[in-house]
Write a protein that holds these residues in place. Sequence first.
Motif, PDB file in Angstrom:
ATOM      1  N   ILE A   1       0.829  -1.207   0.000  1.00 23.32           N
ATOM      2  CA  ILE A   1       0.000   0.000   0.000  1.00 23.32           C
ATOM      3  C   ILE A   1       0.862   1.255   0.000  1.00 23.32           C
ATOM      4  O   ILE A   1       0.592   2.220  -0.727  1.00 23.32           O
ATOM      5  CB  ILE A   1      -0.920   0.008   1.235  1.00 23.32           C
ATOM      6  N   ASP A   2       1.914   1.229   0.826  1.00 23.29           N
ATOM      7  CA  ASP A   2       2.805   2.387   0.935  1.00 23.29           C
ATOM      8  C   ASP A   2       4.216   1.884   1.220  1.00 23.29           C
ATOM      9  O   ASP A   2       4.473   1.300   2.277  1.00 23.29           O
ATOM     10  CB  ASP A   2       2.340   3.305   2.073  1.00 23.29           C
ATOM     11  N   LEU A   3       5.130   2.096   0.278  1.00 28.87           N
ATOM     12  CA  LEU A   3       6.491   1.589   0.402  1.00 28.87           C
ATOM     13  C   LEU A   3       7.249   2.168   1.588  1.00 28.87           C
ATOM     14  O   LEU A   3       8.255   1.599   2.014  1.00 28.87           O
ATOM     15  CB  LEU A   3       7.268   1.856  -0.890  1.00 28.87           C
ATOM     16  N   ARG A   4       6.770   3.270   2.128  1.00 31.41           N
ATOM     17  CA  ARG A   4       7.463   3.854   3.281  1.00 31.41           C
ATOM     18  C   ARG A   4       7.396   2.953   4.505  1.00 31.41           C
ATOM     19  O   ARG A   4       8.205   3.087   5.425  1.00 31.41           O
ATOM     20  CB  ARG A   4       6.873   5.233   3.594  1.00 31.41           C
ATOM     21  N   PHE A   5       6.447   2.022   4.511  1.00 31.86           N
ATOM     22  CA  PHE A   5       6.390   1.055   5.606  1.00 31.86           C
ATOM     23  C   PHE A   5       7.631   0.156   5.604  1.00 31.86           C
ATOM     24  O   PHE A   5       7.914  -0.523   6.594  1.00 31.86           O
ATOM     25  CB  PHE A   5       5.129   0.190   5.498  1.00 31.86           C
ATOM     26  N   GLY A   6       8.361   0.176   4.496  1.00 27.19           N
ATOM     27  CA  GLY A   6       9.580  -0.620   4.399  1.00 27.19           C
ATOM     28  C   GLY A   6      10.608  -0.255   5.449  1.00 27.19           C
ATOM     29  O   GLY A   6      11.451  -1.075   5.837  1.00 27.19           O
TER      30      GLY A   6
ATOM     31  N   ILE B   1      24.232  -4.619  -2.450  1.00 25.44           N
ATOM     32  CA  ILE B   1      22.913  -4.381  -3.056  1.00 25.44           C
ATOM     33  C   ILE B   1      22.131  -3.355  -2.253  1.00 25.44           C
ATOM     34  O   ILE B   1      21.521  -2.432  -2.810  1.00 25.44           O
ATOM     35  CB  ILE B   1      22.113  -5.701  -3.149  1.00 25.44           C
ATOM     36  N   PHE B   2      22.168  -3.496  -0.931  1.00 25.71           N
ATOM     37  CA  PHE B   2      21.417  -2.601  -0.056  1.00 25.71           C
ATOM     38  C   PHE B   2      21.965  -1.167  -0.110  1.00 25.71           C
ATOM     39  O   PHE B   2      21.209  -0.209  -0.322  1.00 25.71           O
ATOM     40  CB  PHE B   2      21.471  -3.124   1.379  1.00 25.71           C
ATOM     41  N   ILE B   3      23.264  -1.011   0.053  1.00 23.90           N
ATOM     42  CA  ILE B   3      23.871   0.322   0.073  1.00 23.90           C
ATOM     43  C   ILE B   3      23.725   1.024  -1.270  1.00 23.90           C
ATOM     44  O   ILE B   3      23.418   2.227  -1.335  1.00 23.90           O
ATOM     45  CB  ILE B   3      25.362   0.230   0.464  1.00 23.90           C
TER      46      ILE B   3
ATOM     47  N   TRP C   1      18.605   8.059  -2.710  1.00 24.27           N
ATOM     48  CA  TRP C   1      18.785   9.006  -1.616  1.00 24.27           C
ATOM     49  C   TRP C   1      17.905  10.251  -1.803  1.00 24.27           C
ATOM     50  O   TRP C   1      17.880  10.850  -2.870  1.00 24.27           O
ATOM     51  CB  TRP C   1      20.249   9.423  -1.517  1.00 24.27           C
ATOM     52  N   GLY C   2      17.167  10.587  -0.774  1.00 29.48           N
ATOM     53  CA  GLY C   2      16.261  11.737  -0.851  1.00 29.48           C
ATOM     54  C   GLY C   2      14.844  11.353  -1.237  1.00 29.48           C
ATOM     55  O   GLY C   2      13.926  12.167  -1.147  1.00 29.48           O
ATOM     56  N   ASN C   3      14.667  10.102  -1.642  1.00 30.38           N
ATOM     57  CA  ASN C   3      13.351   9.602  -2.047  1.00 30.38           C
ATOM     58  C   ASN C   3      12.892   8.557  -1.026  1.00 30.38           C
ATOM     59  O   ASN C   3      13.347   7.412  -1.033  1.00 30.38           O
ATOM     60  CB  ASN C   3      13.440   8.983  -3.442  1.00 30.38           C
ATOM     61  N   LEU C   4      11.995   8.947  -0.121  1.00 30.52           N
ATOM     62  CA  LEU C   4      11.558   8.040   0.934  1.00 30.52           C
ATOM     63  C   LEU C   4      10.891   6.777   0.381  1.00 30.52           C
ATOM     64  O   LEU C   4      11.050   5.689   0.932  1.00 30.52           O
ATOM     65  CB  LEU C   4      10.592   8.759   1.878  1.00 30.52           C
ATOM     66  N   TYR C   5      10.143   6.949  -0.692  1.00 25.47           N
ATOM     67  CA  TYR C   5       9.478   5.794  -1.297  1.00 25.47           C
ATOM     68  C   TYR C   5      10.515   4.840  -1.893  1.00 25.47           C
ATOM     69  O   TYR C   5      10.398   3.619  -1.776  1.00 25.47           O
ATOM     70  CB  TYR C   5       8.498   6.239  -2.377  1.00 25.47           C
ATOM     71  N   GLY C   6      11.532   5.425  -2.517  1.00 20.77           N
ATOM     72  CA  GLY C   6      12.572   4.613  -3.140  1.00 20.77           C
ATOM     73  C   GLY C   6      13.383   3.846  -2.112  1.00 20.77           C
ATOM     74  O   GLY C   6      13.655   2.646  -2.273  1.00 20.77           O
ATOM     75  N   ILE C   7      13.769   4.505  -1.024  1.00 20.33           N
ATOM     76  CA  ILE C   7      14.540   3.841   0.026  1.00 20.33           C
ATOM     77  C   ILE C   7      13.668   2.806   0.740  1.00 20.33           C
ATOM     78  O   ILE C   7      14.132   1.715   1.071  1.00 20.33           O
ATOM     79  CB  ILE C   7      15.080   4.871   1.037  1.00 20.33           C
ATOM     80  N   GLY C   8      12.403   3.159   0.957  1.00 19.81           N
ATOM     81  CA  GLY C   8      11.480   2.204   1.573  1.00 19.81           C
ATOM     82  C   GLY C   8      11.357   0.957   0.725  1.00 19.81           C
ATOM     83  O   GLY C   8      11.259  -0.160   1.254  1.00 19.81           O
ATOM     84  N   MET C   9      11.382   1.146  -0.593  1.00 20.77           N
ATOM     85  CA  MET C   9      11.299   0.015  -1.513  1.00 20.77           C
ATOM     86  C   MET C   9      12.513  -0.893  -1.371  1.00 20.77           C
ATOM     87  O   MET C   9      12.400  -2.116  -1.466  1.00 20.77           O
ATOM     88  CB  MET C   9      11.194   0.532  -2.949  1.00 20.77           C
TER      89      MET C   9
END
Length: 218
Positions: free
Chosen positions: A25-30, A95-97, A104-112
Motif C-alpha cells: 500500500i505504501d512503500l514507506r512502511f519498508g 545491493i542494499f547500500i 537518496w532523498g526519495n523516501l518511497y525509493g529507500i522504503g522500496m
Amino acid sequence: MEKFLKLWKRYSFTLLITFIVLGMIDLRFGFVAVICMIAPIIVSIFKGRFWCGNLCPRGNFYDNVVSKFGNKRIPPKLFKSYYFRSVMLGIMMVIFISGVYKNWGNLYGIGMVFYRMIVVTTIIGIILSLVYNHRAWCNFCPMGSLASIIGKLKGSKRVLHVSSSCISCKLCEKKCPLGLVPYNHKGDILSHPDCIQCGKCVIECPKKAIGYNKITIK
C-alpha cells in the motif's frame, strides 16, 4: 514473561504478513525493516542468537507456517561456513547500500529497498525450505551471521548444559533446525554461537537432560 514469549513465538509471524501487505500500500512502511536489522545485533551482545530463535517475526513465520510443508533435511555445511556467510553478507550489503544511494532523498525509493530485501529473502527462505528444512535461510541470514560473530567474540551468552543422564538418543540433533549436536556435549556445555535458543532440543529430550544456563565462556 514466559507466557508473553510463548504467545510472541506463536503469533508474531502475523507482523511479517502485515508488513508485506502494508508495504504494498505504501512503500514507506519498508523502513520498519530497520528494526529487524538492528535488534538482532543488540540482542546478540547479551544473549547470542536469542533473537533468531524467539523474537524474529520471520523466524517464527518459518516455525509456525513454513515448517508445516517444508522438508526435514538438515542444510549443508556450506551454509554454516563463515566464508560463505561473509560472501552472502557482502553481496547483500552492496545491493542494499547501492539501492539506498541511488534513491537518496526519495523516501518511497529507500522504503522500496528495505521492503524488497525482506520480501525477496523471505521467498528465498521458503524455496530453501522445500529442499532442506524450514530454517535453512537462518544458517546464513546476514543479520543472524553478524549476531553469531558478536556472540562468539563476546563469549557471554545463554548456553545449553547437557547432563550426564543423556542417553545419546539423537532426538535433539534431529529437532535442531540448524543441525547442532547437543548430545556430543554430554556432561558439558554447548556454547555454539549459532544456537538460536529455540528450545526444541530441551522440549524433545526424553530424559530432560538438556537445559539452559547463563555461563560466561572464557
